[in-house]
Design a protein around this motif. Structure first.
Motif, PDB file in Angstrom:
ATOM      1  N   ASP A  48      26.531  35.047  70.444  1.00 29.25           N
ATOM      2  CA  ASP A  48      26.158  36.115  69.512  1.00 29.25           C
ATOM      3  C   ASP A  48      25.640  35.559  68.189  1.00 29.25           C
ATOM      4  O   ASP A  48      26.351  34.902  67.454  1.00 29.25           O
ATOM      5  CB  ASP A  48      27.402  36.975  69.252  1.00 29.25           C
ATOM      6  CG  ASP A  48      27.079  38.202  68.446  1.00 29.25           C
ATOM      7  OD1 ASP A  48      25.885  38.377  68.113  1.00 29.25           O
ATOM      8  OD2 ASP A  48      27.996  38.965  68.170  1.00 29.25           O
ATOM      9  N   GLY A  50      23.450  37.786  66.517  1.00 25.75           N
ATOM     10  CA  GLY A  50      22.917  38.982  65.874  1.00 25.75           C
ATOM     11  C   GLY A  50      23.751  39.479  64.725  1.00 25.75           C
ATOM     12  O   GLY A  50      23.285  40.234  63.891  1.00 25.75           O
ATOM     13  N   ASN A  51      25.013  39.040  64.687  1.00 27.77           N
ATOM     14  CA  ASN A  51      25.900  39.580  63.671  1.00 27.77           C
ATOM     15  C   ASN A  51      26.060  38.623  62.490  1.00 27.77           C
ATOM     16  O   ASN A  51      26.992  38.745  61.717  1.00 27.77           O
ATOM     17  CB  ASN A  51      27.264  39.868  64.315  1.00 27.77           C
ATOM     18  CG  ASN A  51      28.042  40.850  63.502  1.00 27.77           C
ATOM     19  OD1 ASN A  51      27.465  41.559  62.681  1.00 27.77           O
ATOM     20  ND2 ASN A  51      29.343  40.888  63.713  1.00 27.77           N
ATOM     21  N   ASN A  54      24.748  40.163  58.956  1.00 27.35           N
ATOM     22  CA  ASN A  54      23.841  41.299  58.900  1.00 27.35           C
ATOM     23  C   ASN A  54      24.557  42.623  58.711  1.00 27.35           C
ATOM     24  O   ASN A  54      23.948  43.669  58.798  1.00 27.35           O
ATOM     25  CB  ASN A  54      23.002  41.370  60.176  1.00 27.35           C
ATOM     26  CG  ASN A  54      21.863  40.370  60.144  1.00 27.35           C
ATOM     27  OD1 ASN A  54      21.314  40.108  59.079  1.00 27.35           O
ATOM     28  ND2 ASN A  54      21.526  39.808  61.298  1.00 27.35           N
ATOM     29  N   SER A  55      25.878  42.581  58.526  1.00 30.80           N
ATOM     30  CA  SER A  55      26.597  43.843  58.434  1.00 30.80           C
ATOM     31  C   SER A  55      26.101  44.671  57.260  1.00 30.80           C
ATOM     32  O   SER A  55      26.133  45.900  57.296  1.00 30.80           O
ATOM     33  CB  SER A  55      28.090  43.571  58.298  1.00 30.80           C
ATOM     34  OG  SER A  55      28.312  42.724  57.195  1.00 30.80           O
ATOM     35  N   ASP A  57      23.121  45.017  56.436  1.00 33.59           N
ATOM     36  CA  ASP A  57      21.871  45.673  56.794  1.00 33.59           C
ATOM     37  C   ASP A  57      22.107  47.118  57.216  1.00 33.59           C
ATOM     38  O   ASP A  57      21.291  48.000  56.959  1.00 33.59           O
ATOM     39  CB  ASP A  57      21.191  44.923  57.938  1.00 33.59           C
ATOM     40  CG  ASP A  57      20.714  43.547  57.475  1.00 33.59           C
ATOM     41  OD1 ASP A  57      20.696  42.639  58.314  1.00 33.59           O
ATOM     42  OD2 ASP A  57      20.390  43.408  56.289  1.00 33.59           O
ATOM     43  N   GLN A  58      23.280  47.351  57.907  1.00 36.55           N
ATOM     44  CA  GLN A  58      23.566  48.685  58.403  1.00 36.55           C
ATOM     45  C   GLN A  58      23.803  49.652  57.236  1.00 36.55           C
ATOM     46  O   GLN A  58      23.430  50.820  57.317  1.00 36.55           O
ATOM     47  CB  GLN A  58      24.796  48.645  59.291  1.00 36.55           C
ATOM     48  CG  GLN A  58      24.454  48.915  60.737  1.00 36.55           C
ATOM     49  CD  GLN A  58      25.665  48.907  61.618  1.00 36.55           C
ATOM     50  OE1 GLN A  58      26.424  47.939  61.630  1.00 36.55           O
ATOM     51  NE2 GLN A  58      25.864  49.975  62.353  1.00 36.55           N
ATOM     52  N   ASN A  72      16.244  45.314  60.487  1.00 36.14           N
ATOM     53  CA  ASN A  72      16.167  44.670  61.801  1.00 36.14           C
ATOM     54  C   ASN A  72      15.967  45.624  62.975  1.00 36.14           C
ATOM     55  O   ASN A  72      15.563  45.199  64.050  1.00 36.14           O
ATOM     56  CB  ASN A  72      17.460  43.883  62.054  1.00 36.14           C
ATOM     57  CG  ASN A  72      17.650  42.782  61.043  1.00 36.14           C
ATOM     58  OD1 ASN A  72      16.804  41.900  60.902  1.00 36.14           O
ATOM     59  ND2 ASN A  72      18.742  42.856  60.298  1.00 36.14           N
ATOM     60  N   TYR A  99      20.092  42.007  69.034  1.00 33.23           N
ATOM     61  CA  TYR A  99      20.509  43.372  68.684  1.00 33.23           C
ATOM     62  C   TYR A  99      20.537  44.288  69.904  1.00 33.23           C
ATOM     63  O   TYR A  99      20.992  45.411  69.822  1.00 33.23           O
ATOM     64  CB  TYR A  99      19.596  43.957  67.605  1.00 33.23           C
ATOM     65  CG  TYR A  99      19.574  43.105  66.354  1.00 33.23           C
ATOM     66  CD1 TYR A  99      20.758  42.818  65.672  1.00 33.23           C
ATOM     67  CD2 TYR A  99      18.380  42.571  65.867  1.00 33.23           C
ATOM     68  CE1 TYR A  99      20.742  42.017  64.549  1.00 33.23           C
ATOM     69  CE2 TYR A  99      18.370  41.773  64.742  1.00 33.23           C
ATOM     70  CZ  TYR A  99      19.558  41.492  64.080  1.00 33.23           C
ATOM     71  OH  TYR A  99      19.549  40.689  62.975  1.00 33.23           O
ATOM     72  N   TYR A 308      24.834  45.760  65.806  1.00 31.21           N
ATOM     73  CA  TYR A 308      25.094  44.444  65.204  1.00 31.21           C
ATOM     74  C   TYR A 308      26.357  43.821  65.780  1.00 31.21           C
ATOM     75  O   TYR A 308      27.191  44.493  66.308  1.00 31.21           O
ATOM     76  CB  TYR A 308      25.223  44.598  63.693  1.00 31.21           C
ATOM     77  CG  TYR A 308      23.889  44.881  63.035  1.00 31.21           C
ATOM     78  CD1 TYR A 308      22.992  43.834  62.813  1.00 31.21           C
ATOM     79  CD2 TYR A 308      23.535  46.169  62.676  1.00 31.21           C
ATOM     80  CE1 TYR A 308      21.763  44.090  62.219  1.00 31.21           C
ATOM     81  CE2 TYR A 308      22.325  46.425  62.090  1.00 31.21           C
ATOM     82  CZ  TYR A 308      21.433  45.388  61.858  1.00 31.21           C
ATOM     83  OH  TYR A 308      20.225  45.622  61.285  1.00 31.21           O
TER      84      TYR A 308
END
Lengths: 308, 139
Positions: A48, A50-51, A54-55, A57-58, A72, A99, A308
């Motif tokens: 993984d 993707g995480n 990037n938290s 980003d949400q 993303n 993702y 994510y």
């Protein structure tokens, strides 16, 4: 011993009891008894990437009833009517294939381990989710999720059933014949996902099913779930209603035509019928049918999701 | 009281007819079961389930019609009961295996245990037929 069974009905009664118990065990083993094999540790889940930080980003995301957008991930969901059926089409653009993820019910790989699509989606903080291939209902078919191989038994049960969808590390879709494929080669290529249900709806830009193509021997219109690729990191999830007075459902050819019209170059049929569910931002947005035409979510083994 | 050959044959025919009617009823049940199951399977069908009626039809009705017409004296053979127990159990086991295979095919799943029903079913049929053959030979 033989004398004992010479008496009328003695053997019949004893054998009927043995047979009943055997049938009960086989049915429970097949449909009910959970058989966990691997508990997934979310902290070490796969490769993984993707995480990675990037938290945030949400939290910057723009979310509406039918769309999601951040740096993303971009998702737009259209609800359309076609073939006397309501069809939900999610157009997805991501910046990285990481993702596009998969998750198991109860974060556990095994047979008869089931949860609703919405529960699995919530457990994994998904943004958008659809039901997967219901791998846990069978003992065959490659299972490779988020870069980790869980089952290497090929599906050799049929022409269309032998086709698996491979999503590689660049996010490109391809179709393989499981009976002709060494899954270890795919692992060595760092394949990201393998989904095993089928049949393939579109390959190399052309529709590959006919009016006679069906899952098993079903000739009916049904609720359907499918996934397709339009271009690099540009995907589409399609879920249709069915088995209700408002929606008759789709044949595989109709489903393929919808994917084709969306511009898919590769599209693949996932588990349908009562399993067909699409969940977005905390809500199930289709009308999943369980036990015939009752509107409720069926528990499934796995989901495919964006998150994510 | 003296039993004549014709009386024995009548008794045997009656017993065999009872068997034949039982298997006809079982065959009909299999067909009805398949039709009813089809109503709830959303158009998905299974050859295993649709054809399971052939076990009682061919293995049951046909065999016992042949015995009644060609060798009714088998009813009086020493191990006839063993034949009936073993053979009938085999037919029922194979029929149930067909039904289970159909249920699994329609649901889109499988079971590693199904093969044991098939092995047991055929083993009991072979044992039953072997017993019948030995009994007829000794009669």
């Amino acid at each position: 011993m033989i004398k004992f069974f010479q008496k009328p009905y003695r053997w019949a009664v004893i054998y009927a009891i043995i047979l009943s118990l055997s049938v009960t065990f086989v049915l429970l083993n097949t449909f009910v008894i959970p058989q966990a094999e691997t508990k997934i540790d979310s902290s070490s889940d796969s490769q993984d990437s993707g995480n990675n930080g990037n938290s945030s980003d949400q939290s910057d995301a723009t979310i509406t009833d039918n769309s999601y957008k951040d740096d993303n991930i971009q998702i737009t969901i259209d609800t359309v009517r076609g073939y006397d059926t309501t069809v939900y089409i999610a157009d997805i653009q991501v910046s990285d294939i990481k993702y596009l993820k998969a998750a198991f019910a109860g974060s556990t790989y095994g047979r008869n381990i089931k949860e609703t699509t919405s529960n699995i989606a919530e457990d994994n903080n998904a943004i958008l989710a659809i039901n997967g291939d219901y791998y846990g209902f069978r003992d065959y078919g490659f299972v490779l999720r988020n870069g980790v191989l869980y089952r290497e038994t090929a599906d050799t049960t049929g022409d269309e059933g032998s086709e698996a969808l491979v999503i590689d590390s660049d996010g490109d879709f391809s179709i393989v014949d499981e009976s002709q494929t060494d899954v270890q080669d795919l692992v060595d290529q760092n394949v990201w996902q393998i989904l095993s249900f089928g049949p393939t709806l579109i390959n190399n830009g052309g529709i590959t099913v006919t009016a006679n193509s069906e899952v098993g021997k079903s000739m009916n219109s049904n609720p359907r779930t499918a996934i397709g690729q339009i271009s690099s990191l540009h995907y589409v999830f399609v879920v249709s209603d069915g088995r209700t007075s408002a929606s008759s459902g789709l044949t595989l050819l109709e489903l393929a035509q919808i994917m084709y019209d969306k511009g898919c170059t590769v599209a693949y049929n996932l588990d349908g019928g009562g399993s067909s569910t699409i969940w977005f931002n905390g809500e199930v947005i289709n009308k999943p049918t369980t036990n015939g035409d009752t509107i409720s979510e069926r528990s499934v083994s796995d989901i495919v999701y964006i998150g994510y | 009281m003296t039993l004549y050959t014709s009386d024995i044959n009548k008794t045997a025919a009656r017993r065999l007819n009872k068997k034949i009617y039982s298997y006809i009823a079982f065959t009909a049940f299999c067909i009805v079961f398949d039709r009813i199951y089809a109503l709830f399977s959303h158009g998905v069908s299974s050859a295993s389930m649709s054809l399971m009626f052939l076990y009682p039809l061919i293995g049951g009705v046909l065999l016992f019609v042949l015995i009644r017409n060609l060798a009714p004296h088998a009813c009086g053979a020493k191990h006839y009961r063993l034949f009936i127990n073993s053979y009938s159990s085999g037919i029922i086991t194979l029929t149930i295996a067909g039904a289970l295979a159909g249920v699994f095919e329609i649901a889109g799943t499988s079971s590693p245990y199904l093969i044991y029903f098939i092995i047991c079913g055929w083993a009991m049929i072979i044992l039953g037929l072997f017993t019948l053959a030995v009994s007829l030979f000794q009669f």
